[in-house]
Write a protein that holds these residues in place. Structure first.
Motif: not given
Length: 465
Positions: A60-85
């Motif tokens: 999660k910290i690595e993703v925040a560094l990659m994306t200038d704190d614009n992507v929260s990994l736990d929120q993304l995982m929830e969105q990913y599952k919902e969108a994939s379904d």
């Protein structure tokens, strides 16, 4: 504790199997310092809730560094599952996936085309909006840039190709619907991202669409322009500058002049040749305070304004972004500018030093007075005069060059004009022997020719009523 363990185990398994953050399993294993995941899986390698939680938090910290704190990994995982379904149930059997992706863009983003899809498609697209399904993830699934949430697709081998396909899709939509959008650096930055991966593609899709949405209609554009003004910074930069430490070691120099707006300057690059001919290109600089506290210089080529007037998209040669540390003083003597984005037609650095030596200043003054001058792109040279004189319930009154006469502009003739107020960049511009009425905040340029004035319902008035 069991619930938390299952959550992190599921998320980490998905991240590993879909190569969401890293293109290869080897990169993920290096990051987590565990080189048996490819054989044993997450569950056998991270056997305690603490180890699972720690590994996810590191990512999660690595993703925040990659994306200038614009992507929260736990929120993304929830969105990913919902969108994939949602994708698996509603969209996975679509034959023309790219057309479906275009339809979703048109439905969910300006100009919000909500008709002409057929009953079933329209119902599905309406669900996307109502359920707030992540459009960036749906686009990636449709364009085969991201596998399903439960996929085990292996290492990514064609990321560059897929990346280009998705960015081309976005560019077609954004350029088609708002030509001013491409003057921003976000699309160029996305294309020039060196570390192309699924997480970075998601980040840029989301950033591009959010930025596009802000620029897609005139009212939103007005708000963005107002915010940009708030970020503008002003310095005393007027005078001569050169790229040789302020000394007379070259016949190339820069002449900076403050323009009418805060943070706006003309920057003319002059070069004297062996035949005493002085050739110049007059650029425009806009200075902003960047999010990280640095100074950002947006540099426009003289032809950019011509393209803007004609509603033509900006090309790479029209614009460049440079950055440097924010100066500590109001009258800095050194501008070590580095190009923020890759560009084929702009030099990577502009290391400018203010010229303070009287003898060098005298030399430059002499050249400008005695040498034969040629200003390149002379047809793009322009003069702008603020001219908003009155705002009534229905009209804006813009002073014409003729004494005591106004252009009476109906607010209803163009979206966004009802937001115009005193202090906005509204006035008359002269370029290439033509006259334009300018509303800079909404990027509207109206030719003062009779035919165009009639088209907008603009009349001339001798008084304000």
């Amino acid at each position: 504790m069991l619930q938390e363990k299952n959550k992190y185990e599921e998320w980490l398994t998905t991240i590993a199997n879909t190569r969401l953050i890293y293109n290869t399993m080897e990169e993920l294993e290096d990051m987590l310092d565990n080189h048996s995941i490819h054989n044993n899986g997450i569950k056998r390698c991270l056997t305690t809730p603490q180890r699972l939680r720690s590994a996810f938090r590191d990512l999660k910290i690595e993703v925040a560094l990659m994306t200038d704190d614009n992507v929260s990994l736990d929120q993304l995982m929830e969105q990913y599952k919902e969108a994939s379904d949602f994708y698996r149930a509603k969209l996975s059997r679509r034959a023309d996936r790219e057309k479906t992706a275009r339809d979703i863009l048109n439905y969910c983003y300006p100009p919000y085309k909500r008709e002409g899809y057929g009953k079933n498609r329209a119902a599905i697209y309406a669900q996307i909006v109502k359920q707030d399904i992540s459009v960036p993830i749906l686009l990636m699934l449709l364009m085969k840039a991201l596998p399903g949430y439960d996929s085990k697709s292996g290492d990514v081998t064609n990321m560059t190709e897929v990346y280009e396909d998705v960015m081309a899709l976005l560019e077609r939509h954004t350029y088609q619907n708002t030509l001013i959008f491409n003057k921003l650096p976000v699309v160029t930055r996305a294309r020039n991202e060196e570390r192309k991966s699924r997480i970075m593609l998601y980040y840029y899709i989301d950033k591009v669409l959010n930025t596009y949405e802000a620029y897609a209609d005139q009212e939103a554009m007005y708000d963005v322009a107002t915010q940009a003004k708030e970020l503008a910074v002003d310095f005393d930069l007027e005078g001569y500058w050169n790229e040789c430490g302020g000394r007379l070691d070259s016949t190339t120099f820069w002449e900076l002049k403050r323009y009418q707006n805060t943070g706006c300057y003309t920057a003319t690059r002059w070069h004297k040749d062996a035949d005493n001919r002085l050739t110049g290109i007059k650029y425009t600089w806009f200075l902003f305070a960047a999010e990280d506290g640095s100074l950002s210089v947006y540099m426009l080529h003289p032809e950019a304004i011509k393209h803007r007037i004609k509603n033509q998209r900006y090309a790479d040669a029209d614009q460049a972004w440079y950055t440097m540390n924010m100066p500590d003083e109001y009258d800095p003597g050194h501008l070590p500018l580095g190009r923020a984005l890759a560009a084929d037609t702009w030099q990577p650095t502009l290391d400018l030093t203010r010229v303070d030596e009287p003898s060098v200043i005298d030399t430059y003054n002499g050249w400008l007075e005695s040498c034969r001058q040629k200003l390149e792109y002379k047809d793009c040279d322009y003069q702008f005069y603020p001219a908003l004189r009155a705002i009534t319930e229905d009209y804006l009154y813009i002073a014409t060059p003729q004494e005591g006469e106004y252009f009476r502009v109906p607010k209803a003739c163009h979206k966004g004009l009802e937001r115009i107020q005193f202090g906005n960049n509204v006035g008359i511009m002269f370029m290439d022997q033509k006259q334009y009425i300018v509303f800079d905040e909404i990027s509207l340029f109206i030719s003062a020719g009779r035919h165009t004035l009639h088209k907008y319902g603009i009349t001339r008035a001798r008084s304000i009523t």
